[in-house]
Enzyme design. Sequence first.
Site, short mmCIF file in Angstrom:
data_model
loop_
_atom_site.label_atom_id
_atom_site.label_comp_id
_atom_site.label_asym_id
_atom_site.label_seq_id
_atom_site.Cartn_x
_atom_site.Cartn_y
_atom_site.Cartn_z
N SER A 295 0.21 -1.35 -0.07
CA SER A 295 -0.15 0.50 0.12
C SER A 295 0.37 1.23 0.11
O SER A 295 1.83 1.21 0.65
CB SER A 295 -0.68 0.33 0.94
OG SER A 295 -1.68 -1.11 1.74
N1 SAH Z 1 -0.17 -5.32 3.60
C1 SAH Z 1 0.42 -5.76 2.95
C2 SAH Z 1 -0.31 -4.89 1.52
C3 SAH Z 1 -1.05 -6.22 1.23
S1 SAH Z 1 -2.10 -6.11 -0.59
C4 SAH Z 1 1.68 -4.61 2.87
O1 SAH Z 1 2.29 -4.05 3.78
O2 SAH Z 1 2.38 -5.43 1.83
C5 SAH Z 1 -3.99 -7.70 0.10
C6 SAH Z 1 -2.90 -8.99 0.65
O3 SAH Z 1 -4.07 -9.63 0.86
C7 SAH Z 1 -2.39 -9.41 -0.51
O4 SAH Z 1 -1.42 -10.47 -0.06
C8 SAH Z 1 -3.26 -10.98 -1.12
O5 SAH Z 1 -2.93 -12.19 -1.28
C9 SAH Z 1 -4.04 -10.72 1.04
N2 SAH Z 1 -5.07 -11.05 0.87
C10 SAH Z 1 -6.44 -11.54 -0.50
N3 SAH Z 1 -7.36 -12.11 0.66
C11 SAH Z 1 -6.92 -12.36 1.92
C12 SAH Z 1 -7.44 -13.54 2.38
N4 SAH Z 1 -8.72 -14.60 2.42
N5 SAH Z 1 -6.98 -14.05 3.62
C13 SAH Z 1 -5.43 -13.90 3.69
N6 SAH Z 1 -4.29 -13.00 3.37
C14 SAH Z 1 -5.69 -12.46 2.19
#
Ligand code: SAH
Length: 220
Positions: free
Chosen positions: A70
């Site tokens: 993000s």
């Molecule tokens: N917080 C992260 C950004 C994440 S992007 C950072 O600081 O880099 C969102 C993430 O959520 C992705 O890696 C995606 O694979 C994950 N995601 C999506 N649906 C999910 C679920 N049901 N359970 C766990 N992770 C999930």
Amino acid sequence: MTSDTQGIGMTSQRTRDRMVQRIRDQGRVTDERVLEALRRTPRHLFVDEALSSRAYEDTQLPIGHGQTISHPHTVAQMSATLLGEGSPRKVLEIGTGSGYQAAILAQLCGEVHTIERIRALAETARGNLKALNIRNVTIHLDDGLRGLKNQAPFDAILASAAPTAIPTALLEQLAPGGRLLVPVGNAEKQELLLVERGEDGFTQTLIERVNFVPMLSGRR
Ligand code: SAH
């Protein structure tokens, strides 16, 4: 924490200070605890080496598998909103991605659990946190829509991906007085919601329109 892999200052403490100053100048994040955590955390270590010179721009960057880290401003704002006036002891994040948001939370809370559904990302994030010697974060490979029952309740829960509706499991796993921050919606329209668990039920506050990747079910 001052390593400069580029040798041209793009990943230095000074670059990071400038990033935090820009966030400060925007005026929406004033929590010094959060700003200090961003100042101390080398974001370039959480992105692909080829992109590390861009790590301190206020932009989201690809981390592979169609996912993104993000905006620093978003991470700052999410963290500050999640904390409010308090300092939660036990926190859950859904969507570990690179581990950057978890690394920030680790400096603001006692204990962080974070769930990622994509194995390769969970493994990279584990390495990123280990490299920074962050020990109070546990990464779980699982479907975060179900929360993390065996560690509940949580004082705060932060979703880094957007479900289409607030997952019931997350409400159930919130401690009394706890706060859940979750972007809800689809690709067209998403709203960041703050849900607080009070003595007699939940209250919901709309924070703002946002744009997160979808929270998908299952793991891979
Ligand atoms: N917080 C992260 C950004 C994440 S992007 C950072 O600081 O880099 C969102 C993430 O959520 C992705 O890696 C995606 O694979 C994950 N995601 C999506 N649906 C999910 C679920 N049901 N359970 C766990 N992770 C999930």
